[in-house]
Design a protein around this motif. Sequence first.
Motif, short mmCIF file in Angstrom:
data_model
loop_
_atom_site.label_atom_id
_atom_site.label_comp_id
_atom_site.label_asym_id
_atom_site.label_seq_id
_atom_site.Cartn_x
_atom_site.Cartn_y
_atom_site.Cartn_z
N LEU A 5 0.83 -1.21 0.00
CA LEU A 5 0.00 0.00 0.00
C LEU A 5 0.86 1.27 0.00
O LEU A 5 1.59 1.53 0.97
CB LEU A 5 -0.93 -0.04 1.22
CG LEU A 5 -2.07 0.98 1.25
CD1 LEU A 5 -3.27 0.44 2.02
CD2 LEU A 5 -1.64 2.33 1.81
N PHE A 6 0.78 2.01 -1.09
CA PHE A 6 1.47 3.30 -1.19
C PHE A 6 0.60 4.37 -0.57
O PHE A 6 -0.57 4.54 -0.96
CB PHE A 6 1.72 3.68 -2.65
CG PHE A 6 2.71 2.79 -3.35
CD1 PHE A 6 4.08 2.98 -3.19
CD2 PHE A 6 2.28 1.77 -4.19
CE1 PHE A 6 4.99 2.17 -3.85
CE2 PHE A 6 3.18 0.95 -4.85
CZ PHE A 6 4.54 1.16 -4.68
N TYR A 7 1.15 5.11 0.39
CA TYR A 7 0.40 6.19 1.03
C TYR A 7 1.38 7.27 1.44
O TYR A 7 2.61 7.11 1.26
CB TYR A 7 -0.39 5.67 2.25
CG TYR A 7 0.47 5.41 3.47
CD1 TYR A 7 1.42 4.40 3.47
CD2 TYR A 7 0.34 6.20 4.61
CE1 TYR A 7 2.22 4.18 4.58
CE2 TYR A 7 1.13 5.97 5.73
CZ TYR A 7 2.07 4.96 5.70
OH TYR A 7 2.87 4.74 6.79
N ASN A 8 0.86 8.36 1.97
CA ASN A 8 1.74 9.38 2.53
C ASN A 8 1.38 9.62 3.97
O ASN A 8 0.21 9.54 4.34
CB ASN A 8 1.68 10.68 1.73
CG ASN A 8 0.31 11.31 1.68
OD1 ASN A 8 -0.68 10.63 1.42
ND2 ASN A 8 0.23 12.58 1.94
N ASP A 9 2.40 9.85 4.78
CA ASP A 9 2.18 10.13 6.20
C ASP A 9 2.01 11.64 6.36
O ASP A 9 2.87 12.42 5.96
CB ASP A 9 3.40 9.64 6.99
CG ASP A 9 3.24 9.89 8.47
OD1 ASP A 9 2.96 8.93 9.21
OD2 ASP A 9 3.40 11.06 8.90
N HIS A 10 0.87 12.03 6.95
CA HIS A 10 0.53 13.46 7.01
C HIS A 10 1.04 14.13 8.28
O HIS A 10 0.54 15.18 8.68
CB HIS A 10 -0.98 13.63 6.91
CG HIS A 10 -1.59 13.04 5.67
ND1 HIS A 10 -1.71 11.69 5.45
CD2 HIS A 10 -2.12 13.64 4.57
CE1 HIS A 10 -2.29 11.48 4.28
NE2 HIS A 10 -2.54 12.64 3.73
N GLY A 11 2.00 13.50 8.97
CA GLY A 11 2.58 14.15 10.15
C GLY A 11 2.44 13.32 11.41
O GLY A 11 2.80 13.79 12.49
N LEU A 12 1.93 12.10 11.29
CA LEU A 12 1.75 11.26 12.48
C LEU A 12 3.06 10.61 12.88
O LEU A 12 3.54 10.77 14.00
CB LEU A 12 0.69 10.18 12.20
CG LEU A 12 0.41 9.24 13.37
CD1 LEU A 12 -0.29 9.96 14.50
CD2 LEU A 12 -0.42 8.04 12.94
N GLU A 13 3.67 9.85 11.96
CA GLU A 13 4.95 9.19 12.23
C GLU A 13 6.11 10.10 11.84
O GLU A 13 7.11 10.19 12.53
CB GLU A 13 5.02 7.86 11.46
CG GLU A 13 6.34 7.12 11.59
CD GLU A 13 6.62 6.60 12.99
OE1 GLU A 13 5.68 6.15 13.66
OE2 GLU A 13 7.80 6.66 13.41
N PHE A 14 5.98 10.75 10.69
CA PHE A 14 7.05 11.62 10.19
C PHE A 14 6.54 13.05 10.14
O PHE A 14 5.77 13.42 9.25
CB PHE A 14 7.47 11.19 8.78
CG PHE A 14 7.81 9.73 8.67
CD1 PHE A 14 8.85 9.19 9.42
CD2 PHE A 14 7.11 8.90 7.81
CE1 PHE A 14 9.17 7.84 9.31
CE2 PHE A 14 7.41 7.55 7.70
CZ PHE A 14 8.45 7.02 8.45
N PHE A 15 6.95 13.83 11.09
CA PHE A 15 6.56 15.25 11.07
C PHE A 15 7.54 16.00 10.16
O PHE A 15 8.45 15.40 9.60
CB PHE A 15 6.53 15.80 12.50
CG PHE A 15 5.79 17.09 12.61
CD1 PHE A 15 4.47 17.19 12.19
CD2 PHE A 15 6.41 18.22 13.12
CE1 PHE A 15 3.79 18.39 12.26
CE2 PHE A 15 5.73 19.42 13.19
CZ PHE A 15 4.43 19.51 12.77
N ILE A 16 7.36 17.30 10.01
CA ILE A 16 8.19 18.01 9.02
C ILE A 16 9.65 18.13 9.45
O ILE A 16 10.49 18.51 8.65
CB ILE A 16 7.60 19.39 8.66
CG1 ILE A 16 7.31 20.18 9.91
CG2 ILE A 16 6.35 19.24 7.80
CD1 ILE A 16 6.78 21.58 9.62
#
Length: 283
Positions: free
Chosen positions: A54-65
């Motif tokens: 599954l390709f997805y993007n993490d919106h800041g939960l695991e990887f913040f800016i």
Amino acid sequence: MANIIGAVTTSHIPAIANAMANKQEDTPYWKPFFDGYPPVRKWLNEKQPDVIVLFYNDHGLEFFIDKKPTFAIGVADEYHNSDEGWGIATIPPVTGESELSWHIANSLVEDGFDMTICQEMKVDHGLTVPLSLMWPGNNYGHVKVIPVCINCEQHPMPQPWRCFELGKAIGKAIESYDEDITVAIFGTGGLSHQLDGERAGIINREFDIECMDKLVSDPESLTKYSNLDLVKIGGAQTVELNMWIAMRGALRGKVTELHRNYHAPISNTGSGVLLLEHEMPSK
Ligand code: DHB
Ligand code: FE
């Protein structure tokens, strides 16, 4: 060997999870959206893929800016969601597939993709909403999921052509896995949307439909866009199309569209679902 049996694209808007939790699927607002899903659920039910990549993007939960892997892959046996601010109800954990994950990770690094490899990883709505959509009642526990995360939030982001190449390398890695299992590929997110700033709320229906057409028959043409092109054409978060492009890279030969639905707006987004099959390699 492992076989890729098909692919699915879908939106991952958090409001979808809330609509399901609140039983709003048949309301006038939501019906045209949810009507797009029974054929995909039926296909998944009939085919029973062992694994979903599954390709997805993490919106800041695991990887913040502050820390943004360009590409990350999960290699855990289990993944947990936690509400990242959208009020999504608590849901069961997602089952992983550590062995195939490591196989893919090794193969990708050998092929020049410097993946961030995550032995622990919280997964956000980009991954969980599509699973809840495909297996209503959150009955996805039996399916093993391999999360592949693409940076779509913080510049510099990988370009569409690079995401297509990543998908190709993942297709090759899966097909070199020496176990008789079936795999379906999911690409989540998209299509045109912008959640904040002056152009918040813009949707480009024409472009969305063109993307869906091209994704089936001419994906190379989508790789000619830059991320900046996508931002201009459809809004800042249109870059999430890169997950669909990566998914398409994993397919080969002639690709057949079994089903599609497009509806806009859903929340702030042009929302599309596609079900694809491809030419399976002969054994
Ligand atoms: C919305 C869309 C997204 O892709 C997202 O990650 C969050 C919200 C929306 O349209 O509300
Ligand atoms: Fe998103």
